[in-house]
Write a protein that holds these residues in place. Sequence first.
Motif, mmCIF file in Angstrom:
data_model
loop_
_atom_site.group_PDB
_atom_site.id
_atom_site.type_symbol
_atom_site.label_atom_id
_atom_site.label_comp_id
_atom_site.label_asym_id
_atom_site.label_seq_id
_atom_site.Cartn_x
_atom_site.Cartn_y
_atom_site.Cartn_z
ATOM 1 N N LEU A 205 58.111 36.840 52.818
ATOM 2 C CA LEU A 205 57.007 37.790 52.571
ATOM 3 C C LEU A 205 55.644 37.203 52.940
ATOM 4 O O LEU A 205 54.674 37.946 53.082
ATOM 5 C CB LEU A 205 56.983 38.194 51.086
ATOM 6 N N GLY A 206 55.585 35.873 53.027
ATOM 7 C CA GLY A 206 54.311 35.225 53.329
ATOM 8 C C GLY A 206 53.340 35.283 52.164
ATOM 9 O O GLY A 206 52.129 35.199 52.357
ATOM 10 N N ARG A 207 53.852 35.449 50.959
ATOM 11 C CA ARG A 207 52.992 35.373 49.775
ATOM 12 C C ARG A 207 53.796 35.025 48.532
ATOM 13 O O ARG A 207 55.031 35.014 48.571
ATOM 14 C CB ARG A 207 52.221 36.658 49.559
ATOM 15 N N GLU A 208 53.041 34.774 47.470
ATOM 16 C CA GLU A 208 53.697 34.312 46.243
ATOM 17 C C GLU A 208 54.421 35.421 45.501
ATOM 18 O O GLU A 208 54.017 36.583 45.549
ATOM 19 C CB GLU A 208 52.645 33.713 45.303
ATOM 20 N N ILE A 209 55.462 35.022 44.806
ATOM 21 C CA ILE A 209 56.217 35.973 43.984
ATOM 22 C C ILE A 209 56.059 35.560 42.534
ATOM 23 O O ILE A 209 56.153 34.376 42.203
ATOM 24 C CB ILE A 209 57.703 35.944 44.405
ATOM 25 N N GLU A 210 55.804 36.550 41.707
ATOM 26 C CA GLU A 210 55.681 36.291 40.270
ATOM 27 C C GLU A 210 57.098 36.131 39.706
ATOM 28 O O GLU A 210 57.996 36.884 40.089
ATOM 29 C CB GLU A 210 55.044 37.544 39.681
ATOM 30 N N VAL A 211 57.269 35.162 38.822
ATOM 31 C CA VAL A 211 58.601 34.973 38.243
ATOM 32 C C VAL A 211 58.612 35.527 36.832
ATOM 33 O O VAL A 211 57.737 35.186 36.022
ATOM 34 C CB VAL A 211 59.009 33.486 38.233
ATOM 35 N N PHE A 212 59.579 36.403 36.544
ATOM 36 C CA PHE A 212 59.692 36.967 35.197
ATOM 37 C C PHE A 212 60.092 35.852 34.243
ATOM 38 O O PHE A 212 61.134 35.219 34.416
ATOM 39 C CB PHE A 212 60.744 38.077 35.181
ATOM 40 N N THR A 213 59.230 35.595 33.260
ATOM 41 C CA THR A 213 59.519 34.473 32.362
ATOM 42 C C THR A 213 59.731 34.924 30.925
ATOM 43 O O THR A 213 59.759 34.101 30.023
ATOM 44 C CB THR A 213 58.368 33.444 32.351
ATOM 45 N N GLY A 214 59.841 36.234 30.718
ATOM 46 C CA GLY A 214 60.042 36.729 29.362
ATOM 47 C C GLY A 214 61.219 36.020 28.730
ATOM 48 O O GLY A 214 62.182 35.690 29.411
ATOM 49 N N ASN A 215 61.128 35.740 27.449
ATOM 50 C CA ASN A 215 62.305 35.150 26.823
ATOM 51 C C ASN A 215 63.359 36.234 26.672
ATOM 52 O O ASN A 215 63.076 37.422 26.808
ATOM 53 C CB ASN A 215 61.961 34.448 25.506
ATOM 54 N N THR A 216 64.563 35.808 26.425
ATOM 55 C CA THR A 216 65.672 36.746 26.523
ATOM 56 C C THR A 216 65.940 37.464 25.207
ATOM 57 O O THR A 216 67.069 37.617 24.799
ATOM 58 C CB THR A 216 66.929 35.997 26.974
ATOM 59 N N ASP A 217 64.873 37.883 24.555
ATOM 60 C CA ASP A 217 65.133 38.679 23.354
ATOM 61 C C ASP A 217 65.155 40.153 23.729
ATOM 62 O O ASP A 217 64.903 40.539 24.859
ATOM 63 C CB ASP A 217 64.129 38.379 22.236
ATOM 64 N N ASP A 218 65.490 40.984 22.767
ATOM 65 C CA ASP A 218 65.735 42.366 23.133
ATOM 66 C C ASP A 218 64.467 43.158 23.436
ATOM 67 O O ASP A 218 64.524 44.192 24.075
ATOM 68 C CB ASP A 218 66.584 43.039 22.062
#
Length: 339
Positions: A205-218
Amino acid sequence: MSRLLSGEKKAHLIQAANLLRSGGIVALPTETVYGLAANALDESAVKQVFAVKGRPLLDPLIVHVLDQSHAETLAVFNEDARKLSDSFWPGPLTLVLPKKKCVPDLVTAGQATVALRCPAHPIMHAVLELSGLALAAPSANPFGYISPTQAQHVQDSLGEQIDIILDGGSCEHGLESTILSLADPAHPRLLRPGPIDCEALEHCLGREIEVFTGNTDDSAAQLAPGMLSRHYSPRTPLSLAVSPRAAVNLHSGQRYALLYLCKPTDSDLLQNPQAAFFWCTESCDLRDAAHHLFALLRKLDNLGFDQIIAEIAPSSGIGIALNNRLSRAAAKTSLLMGR
Ligand code: TXA
Ligand code: MG
């Protein structure tokens, strides 16, 4: 009782395609894990998939397509989506895109987006071609359990409820696809790490990707379905350690399975009557470890250990996806232990 059929035979592929066209469900291999497929545009067929897996209706399904033009009948593609599908399809990349009207709300759990993937596995590809259908297919495991990487895994846990399981041997990658959301075109977001790593997507893509870092709660699951805590969990309590051997509590009286990704060095393999050593691969190739991980977890889960202690992978490349699956497998234990 299901029929376990060789996916090498054209007659079996036709049989599976016909069953899907008449509203049935079929388990079949992909290059990541085995999927449980139904016609994505047939709500009653899709309902059976949710029912067989015991999957909550709030957790949407991935729709598998033959190619990009097939995908464009189901979702709105922008330039980024085209770049990514040109580079990584067919392959283990799922794109979350604005859905078109023809995709039933049941498939997307009422969301305005649909997750699409064009798989590379020749058996899945043949069934897509022969049926002419888009196939909604989650991993073919009971909800919350370890994904299947061999036909026998599907037979063992869901065999009673599926008419046809196509056997294509063990899955190449052994971990589920990378999921990238392009729902907000300005902010591509990695929802699930997988065989295609984030750097490769960013490079494309030639740009940064945001990484989903939410904890795995409901509550996080509401934001990004599929991020439910109890994913990939064996029944045996599992915890993680940089050195599984060092994490054994010698005074606990418990029987431990120590799960290494690569074969440990001889000095690590010290005798310990309370612990048995296992490793995913003899090599030091983490991709090969990923290929074997889920099969080994299933095996250990049936050996009656009190606890599995799994080795944490280095946090780069496929190691990121491995750690994601292992920490989800450990989530149940953390919850039970009140951590
Ligand atoms: O490798 C794979 O992706 C395998 C094979 C069979 O293709 N499939 C798979 O499906 O892993 P499943 O259902 O086990 O995982 C799909 C994940 C779920 O976590 C689901 O919540 C998420 O994709 N998902 C599906 N549609 C979505 C959407 N519109 N937005 C966000 N996440 C979505
Ligand atoms: Mg799954």
